[in-house]
Structures are given as structure tokens and as C-alpha cells.
Design an enzyme around this catalytic site. Sequence first.
Site, PDB file in Angstrom:
ATOM      1  N   GLU A 172       1.300  -1.063   0.167  1.00  0.00           N
ATOM      2  CA  GLU A 172      -0.145   0.205  -0.156  1.00  0.00           C
ATOM      3  C   GLU A 172       0.618   1.106   0.292  1.00  0.00           C
ATOM      4  OE1 GLU A 172      -3.038  -0.119  -0.374  1.00  0.00           O
ATOM      5  OE2 GLU A 172      -3.786  -2.251  -0.169  1.00  0.00           O
TER       6      GLU A 172
ATOM      7  N   HIS B  99      -1.484  -5.296   1.814  1.00  0.00           N
ATOM      8  CA  HIS B  99      -2.747  -6.699   1.799  1.00  0.00           C
ATOM      9  C   HIS B  99      -2.282  -7.859   1.257  1.00  0.00           C
ATOM     10  CE1 HIS B  99      -6.479  -3.011   2.626  1.00  0.00           C
ATOM     11  NE2 HIS B  99      -6.142  -4.173   3.406  1.00  0.00           N
TER      12      HIS B  99
ATOM     13  N   ARG C 212     -18.537   0.112   4.181  1.00  0.00           N
ATOM     14  CA  ARG C 212     -19.275  -0.512   3.422  1.00  0.00           C
ATOM     15  C   ARG C 212     -20.313  -1.509   4.824  1.00  0.00           C
ATOM     16  NH1 ARG C 212     -18.917  -4.992   1.131  1.00  0.00           N
ATOM     17  NH2 ARG C 212     -15.829  -4.798   1.249  1.00  0.00           N
TER      18      ARG C 212
ATOM     19  N   CYS D 254      -8.268  -1.933   7.694  1.00  0.00           N
ATOM     20  CA  CYS D 254      -7.006  -1.512   7.439  1.00  0.00           C
ATOM     21  C   CYS D 254      -6.849  -0.042   6.479  1.00  0.00           C
ATOM     22  CB  CYS D 254      -6.982  -2.525   5.698  1.00  0.00           C
ATOM     23  SG  CYS D 254      -7.012  -3.968   5.729  1.00  0.00           S
TER      24      CYS D 254
HETATM   25  N1  PCA Z   1      -9.087  -6.137   6.446  1.00  0.00           N
HETATM   26  C1  PCA Z   1     -10.034  -5.079   6.685  1.00  0.00           C
HETATM   27  C2  PCA Z   1     -10.260  -5.084   7.671  1.00  0.00           C
HETATM   28  C3  PCA Z   1      -9.315  -6.293   8.165  1.00  0.00           C
HETATM   29  C4  PCA Z   1      -9.259  -7.299   7.368  1.00  0.00           C
HETATM   30  O1  PCA Z   1      -7.844  -8.244   7.528  1.00  0.00           O
HETATM   31  C5  PCA Z   1      -9.892  -4.207   5.428  1.00  0.00           C
HETATM   32  O2  PCA Z   1      -9.492  -3.825   4.608  1.00  0.00           O
HETATM   33  O3  PCA Z   1      -9.789  -2.894   5.856  1.00  0.00           O
END
Ligand code: PCA
Length: 221
Positions: free
Chosen positions: A89, A178, A99, A152
Site C-alpha cells: 500500500e 494487503h 461498507r 485496514c
Molecule cells: N481487512 C480489512 C480489515 C481487516 C482486514 O483484514 C480491510 O481491508 O479494511
Amino acid sequence: MHTPAAVKSLPTVLLTGFDPFGGERLNPSWLAVQSLQGQHIASHKVVAAQLPTVFDTSLLELARLLEEHRPALVVCVGQAGGRAAISLERIAININDARIPDNAAAQPIDTPVVAGGPAAYFTGLPIKAMLLALQGEGIPAEVSQTAGTFVCNHVFYGLMHHLATQRGFEGVRGGFVHVPWLPDQGQPSMKTDELVRGLRVAIATALATRADIAAGAGSLN
Ligand code: PCA
């Protein structure tokens, strides 16, 4: 000398994952992060911790972990269902826009992560160097321009704000990664051992790279 005391004083990498959310039974970010607990990477010791997928509480827990461990590097990891590659990211934004409800049934819409904070922070991780290293190992990876607006991004922004504003964190680098679903959860997916290998490569590269590679390499997007 490799006395126990010397081992104990190794600098720390704080690595976080999340608990399952949105009705899922598992979260690959936590499974991958958990398996690196206590491991040594490039003369650093990994401390793995789970954050709750809950607005605000996640940041209180992250702040506690940062104060307790005083890490040299922080990598927060989360699940991004629907993505096919490990996503490095680039930017955290000062917005909560959920959402779905979080794990405490909160669903903030258009609120700031930090009232009065800057609109955004760039990652402190050398994401282009990490991208090249991952691709060199044959692990699917990409730079992502948004971590979304759920928990996140909230944690990513809170992390960067903490590192930028709290005393004693000068020079500490951090960022967010991610990861895709596991095969059990749906497609596209990545297996746990590949996720773990990818995180190891990403962390080792971040520790070995002070200044990110840039212009000369061309756009790697
Ligand atoms: N993914 C979510 C929150 C926790 C996770 O593992 C996100 O992408 O916001």
C-alpha cells in the site's frame, strides 16, 4: 558475541494481522503473521500481534504495542478479498467510510481517522524495492494506491500518524500490506506458505533498503 543477552537485544519488527471479519471464519493476514512470531529476519526479531477488526480499538491496541515493543520497523497486514497479489500500500487517507459493520457493529461513514490530521500519509516502506524483490522470487505482488476506507486504512493511517507525531518514533518506518484470500475463502487466492514467504521477503527487503529505488527504474505500476 552471540550471548543470550545479545539475542535478547535484537531490534524488533512489529508485524500485525487482523481477526476474521465480515462473517468469515479466518483471516489470512493473521495466519501468515502468526507463523513468523519470534523468527529472526536480517538480525531483527519479529513480534507478531493480532489487531481487532474494530475502528478505534484497533488503534488503541496498536499504540500499546508500539509503546511496549519500540520496534525499528512496523508492517501491518490485512486481508483484501478479490485481490490476486500481495499489495504494497502506497497511501493512507484520513477517512473512515465503512461498507460493512466492523466486529463491534460500528459502521462509521465519512468520519476522519484523526480529527484535524493531514489528509494522507505516504507509506514509510520502500515499496518499489519490495515489489522487485517479491517479483524476483516469483511471488505475485503489486503496488496499491488505496487501502480502502475500512479498518485496514484506519490502522495504516493511525500507524503513520503515530510514527509522525509521537515522541521517540523518529526514524521508525512503517506501512501496510494487503494479502489475498486463502484458497478456502474464494478466488483469487494465495496459499499460506506463499504468503509467509512473501512477508519474509518484503520485511527483509525493507530492512535492507533505506532509500527506495525510484525514477531510474521507470514506473513499476
Ligand atoms: N481487512 C480489512 C480489515 C481487516 C482486514 O483484514 C480491510 O481491508 O479494511
